[in-house]
Design a protein around this motif. Sequence first.
Motif, PDB file in Angstrom:
ATOM      1  N   VAL A  98       0.929  -0.889  -0.027  1.00  0.00           N
ATOM      2  CA  VAL A  98       0.433   0.053  -0.048  1.00  0.00           C
ATOM      3  C   VAL A  98       0.531   1.126   0.198  1.00  0.00           C
ATOM      4  CG1 VAL A  98      -1.828   1.557   1.275  1.00  0.00           C
ATOM      5  CG2 VAL A  98      -1.545  -0.698   1.263  1.00  0.00           C
ATOM      6  N   VAL A  99       0.492   2.317  -0.954  1.00  0.00           N
ATOM      7  CA  VAL A  99       1.669   3.370  -0.973  1.00  0.00           C
ATOM      8  C   VAL A  99       0.767   5.023  -0.941  1.00  0.00           C
ATOM      9  CG1 VAL A  99       2.919   4.725  -2.616  1.00  0.00           C
ATOM     10  CG2 VAL A  99       3.062   1.734  -2.406  1.00  0.00           C
ATOM     11  N   ARG A 135      -8.600   6.762  -4.379  1.00  0.00           N
ATOM     12  CA  ARG A 135      -8.709   8.249  -4.569  1.00  0.00           C
ATOM     13  C   ARG A 135      -9.943   8.869  -3.497  1.00  0.00           C
ATOM     14  NH1 ARG A 135      -8.150  11.526  -9.983  1.00  0.00           N
ATOM     15  NH2 ARG A 135      -6.054  10.212  -9.921  1.00  0.00           N
ATOM     16  N   VAL A 136      -8.611   9.508  -2.193  1.00  0.00           N
ATOM     17  CA  VAL A 136      -9.561  10.356  -2.035  1.00  0.00           C
ATOM     18  C   VAL A 136      -9.688  11.510  -1.620  1.00  0.00           C
ATOM     19  CG1 VAL A 136      -9.888  10.593   0.945  1.00  0.00           C
ATOM     20  CG2 VAL A 136      -8.677   8.521  -0.075  1.00  0.00           C
ATOM     21  N   ARG A 137     -10.335  12.365  -2.122  1.00  0.00           N
ATOM     22  CA  ARG A 137     -11.008  13.524  -1.563  1.00  0.00           C
ATOM     23  C   ARG A 137     -11.599  14.263  -1.067  1.00  0.00           C
ATOM     24  NH1 ARG A 137      -9.828  15.542  -7.601  1.00  0.00           N
ATOM     25  NH2 ARG A 137     -10.098  13.130  -8.976  1.00  0.00           N
ATOM     26  N   LYS A 138     -11.516  15.493  -0.536  1.00  0.00           N
ATOM     27  CA  LYS A 138     -11.311  16.217   0.776  1.00  0.00           C
ATOM     28  C   LYS A 138     -12.142  17.799  -0.230  1.00  0.00           C
ATOM     29  CE  LYS A 138     -10.284  17.970   5.181  1.00  0.00           C
ATOM     30  NZ  LYS A 138      -9.558  18.354   6.234  1.00  0.00           N
ATOM     31  N   VAL A 186     -14.663   9.349  -1.443  1.00  0.00           N
ATOM     32  CA  VAL A 186     -13.062   7.804  -1.786  1.00  0.00           C
ATOM     33  C   VAL A 186     -13.755   7.041  -3.034  1.00  0.00           C
ATOM     34  CG1 VAL A 186     -12.307   6.063  -1.441  1.00  0.00           C
ATOM     35  CG2 VAL A 186     -13.052   7.267   0.697  1.00  0.00           C
ATOM     36  N   GLU A 187     -13.089   7.236  -4.155  1.00  0.00           N
ATOM     37  CA  GLU A 187     -12.916   6.763  -5.551  1.00  0.00           C
ATOM     38  C   GLU A 187     -12.571   6.031  -6.226  1.00  0.00           C
ATOM     39  OE1 GLU A 187     -14.356  10.226  -9.279  1.00  0.00           O
ATOM     40  OE2 GLU A 187     -12.625  10.709  -7.153  1.00  0.00           O
ATOM     41  N   ARG A 188     -12.199   4.313  -6.223  1.00  0.00           N
ATOM     42  CA  ARG A 188     -11.881   2.941  -6.416  1.00  0.00           C
ATOM     43  C   ARG A 188     -11.909   2.371  -7.823  1.00  0.00           C
ATOM     44  NH1 ARG A 188     -11.248  -1.849  -2.538  1.00  0.00           N
ATOM     45  NH2 ARG A 188      -9.823  -3.446  -4.002  1.00  0.00           N
ATOM     46  N   GLY A 189     -11.310   2.135  -8.626  1.00  0.00           N
ATOM     47  CA  GLY A 189     -11.178   1.188  -9.478  1.00  0.00           C
ATOM     48  C   GLY A 189     -10.277   1.558 -10.696  1.00  0.00           C
ATOM     49  N   ALA A 223      -6.933   4.655 -15.916  1.00  0.00           N
ATOM     50  CA  ALA A 223      -6.948   5.396 -17.010  1.00  0.00           C
ATOM     51  C   ALA A 223      -6.771   6.559 -17.115  1.00  0.00           C
ATOM     52  CB  ALA A 223      -8.128   3.986 -17.711  1.00  0.00           C
ATOM     53  N   ALA A 224      -7.952   6.995 -15.969  1.00  0.00           N
ATOM     54  CA  ALA A 224      -7.854   8.557 -15.984  1.00  0.00           C
ATOM     55  C   ALA A 224      -6.799   9.296 -15.201  1.00  0.00           C
ATOM     56  CB  ALA A 224      -8.922   8.826 -15.070  1.00  0.00           C
ATOM     57  N   GLY A 225      -5.793   8.403 -14.844  1.00  0.00           N
ATOM     58  CA  GLY A 225      -4.417   8.522 -14.314  1.00  0.00           C
ATOM     59  C   GLY A 225      -3.607   8.781 -14.944  1.00  0.00           C
TER      60      GLY A 225
END
Length: 270
Positions: free
Chosen positions: A228-229, A245-248, A257-260, A265-267
């Motif tokens: 885990v990084v 990805r965690v956004r505040k 929290v977004e995951r998938g 691909a977006a990154g």
Amino acid sequence: MNDERRERLAEKRERKRELEAEHDPERIEQAREDRQRAETYLENVEGKLAELDEEEARLRDRIGGVKSELDSLETLRERRAALGDRLGALDSLYGEAEQLQGMYAQLRSELRQRNVEQLERMLNETFELVYQNDAYAKLELTGEYELTVYQKDGSPLAPEQLSGGERALFNLSLRCAIYRLLAEGIEGGAPMPPLILDEPTVFLDSGHVSKLVDLVESMRRLGVEQIVVVSHDDELVGAADDLVRVRKDPTTNCSTVERGEALLAAGATE
């Protein structure tokens, strides 16, 4: 018959004269006194006999108590003998335990020295993998796990004298070297614990970030199944197998929290 009576009377008179001659008034008086003393003694001796009976009873009680104490003493002697045998066995066991403890301490020292040597070798290998510059000759660990960095000219440096980036690389190298040592000790008997790196790119330039990706890949090949990084670095994000990805929201102070794979691909396209 008269003649016989006269002879007997003469004998009696002669016997009387003899007895009168033997009669001693003083002895009679002495005998009377002795008799009186005897009677007085007999009167007193009954009380003395009663006292002696009581004393005899007390002595018998004491004798019974002494016999009981002797029995208890004999029991204690037997117990002491048993405890002596047990003490001898415990002394022998203690000697064996001391020998075992000494052997264990020696074995522990040998194993620790072997682990230190292996950890030092793995630390140098890992540091060479992630460190691009050629300023240092080697890293050395003592038996107390104290680190010394040697420059190319052989002069030693304390870890505090390294730069921030170099200290970060050293910490990563040390953690990964410990994982490699654990992996060799486990030998597939149990899964490796997860490796968690929190913002490992702090103080690192872009070249060392790419080396960090190589380090993560090498740890995966060693058998660390979960790595885990936590990072803001795009290069690390692009190398991830799975992305969270965690956004505040600064307005509501709430996190989402977004995951998938879409994030991956977006990154990659950003």
